[in-house]
Design an enzyme around this catalytic site. Sequence first.
Site, PDB file in Angstrom:
ATOM      1  N   GLU A   1       2.955 -13.195 -33.673  1.00 41.40           N
ATOM      2  CA  GLU A   1       3.523 -12.581 -34.705  1.00 41.40           C
ATOM      3  C   GLU A   1       2.343 -12.277 -36.171  1.00 41.40           C
ATOM      4  O   GLU A   1       1.974 -11.958 -36.320  1.00 41.40           O
ATOM      5  CB  GLU A   1       4.675 -13.736 -34.840  1.00 41.40           C
ATOM      6  CG  GLU A   1       5.475 -13.508 -34.528  1.00 41.40           C
ATOM      7  CD  GLU A   1       7.017 -14.640 -34.947  1.00 41.40           C
ATOM      8  OE1 GLU A   1       6.628 -14.896 -36.071  1.00 41.40           O
ATOM      9  OE2 GLU A   1       7.822 -14.471 -34.379  1.00 41.40           O
TER      10      GLU A   1
ATOM     11  N   HIS B   1       9.599 -14.390 -38.391  1.00 42.18           N
ATOM     12  CA  HIS B   1      10.423 -15.905 -39.024  1.00 42.18           C
ATOM     13  C   HIS B   1       9.123 -15.978 -40.110  1.00 42.18           C
ATOM     14  O   HIS B   1       8.739 -15.178 -41.062  1.00 42.18           O
ATOM     15  CB  HIS B   1       9.216 -16.817 -38.129  1.00 42.18           C
ATOM     16  CG  HIS B   1       9.385 -17.357 -37.147  1.00 42.18           C
ATOM     17  ND1 HIS B   1       8.696 -16.934 -35.547  1.00 42.18           N
ATOM     18  CD2 HIS B   1      10.332 -17.482 -36.484  1.00 42.18           C
ATOM     19  CE1 HIS B   1       9.277 -17.432 -34.672  1.00 42.18           C
ATOM     20  NE2 HIS B   1      10.665 -17.950 -35.044  1.00 42.18           N
TER      21      HIS B   1
END
Length: 291
Positions: free
Chosen positions: A212, A250
């Site tokens: 990510e 996140h």
Amino acid sequence: MSILIGRHTRVMTQGITGKAGAFHTKMCRDYANGANCFVAGVNPKKAGERCEGIPIFGSVAEAKRETGATVSVIYVPPPFAAAAIDEAVAAELELVICITEGIPVRDMIRTRERMRGKQTILIGPNCPGIITPDEIKIGIMPGHIHKKGRIGVVSRSGTLTYEAVGQLMDQGLGQSTCVGIGGDPVNGLKHIDVMRLFNDDPDTDAVIMVGEIGGDAEETCARWIKQHMKKPVVGFIAGVTAPPGKRMGHAGAIISGGKGTAQEKLGVMEDCGIKVTLNPAEMGRLLKSIV
């Protein structure tokens, strides 16, 4: 063979009497060898009781002593989850998988410091868990989408873990082990740690690595892969370019000073010999083409 867990693993659930703990422990117990693997729960207020037929103990140390469990999965609410990890580490468990989302960063910083020099391995927090298909699953991933095979999966994203597995299944490829390491900024195993295990596993032939935006864990792992990895790796980075200092996805996905973008990560990975894709729908097809 698999990494970290297998049919002989013995597991306790910390937070087994909560809604999530009870539900997912039942799902894990009903998967493959789960009835033999899930042997204890922990709740100091309900010691001596049973949940889904599993005995509950007052402490991690007691559960370990009475059942031989050496692995814990944690569903304890965020304000108390770091303390639950601390208790498992103090009891010298081999592996702790923390599913809990939303643990305060300050709590995890203290817990990570307390773990220095300890034998316990931590996966998570804020992760889907780990599965060795057709043997055991520990966490919240849907077991029915997996089958045993020779492809490893490591991912910061729970949803993209399932997507990668679904694509592998469409290509007729099973998995050796799938590890969701979670996307929190302070966590346990990193991509590089799991990649080392897959590199040494004789029953893993190739790996899908999903990262990510934010941080530099993927770049660090990519450089290690270039120097040491003996098996092909397919990579994908979730996320889009964000302004410096902005969060996306996140809690760990923080772009700072132009570093940690998807483009930068993919560039480093490609330079290090990893076969990368810009399209998340192509992970399985790309992996199939190189094995």
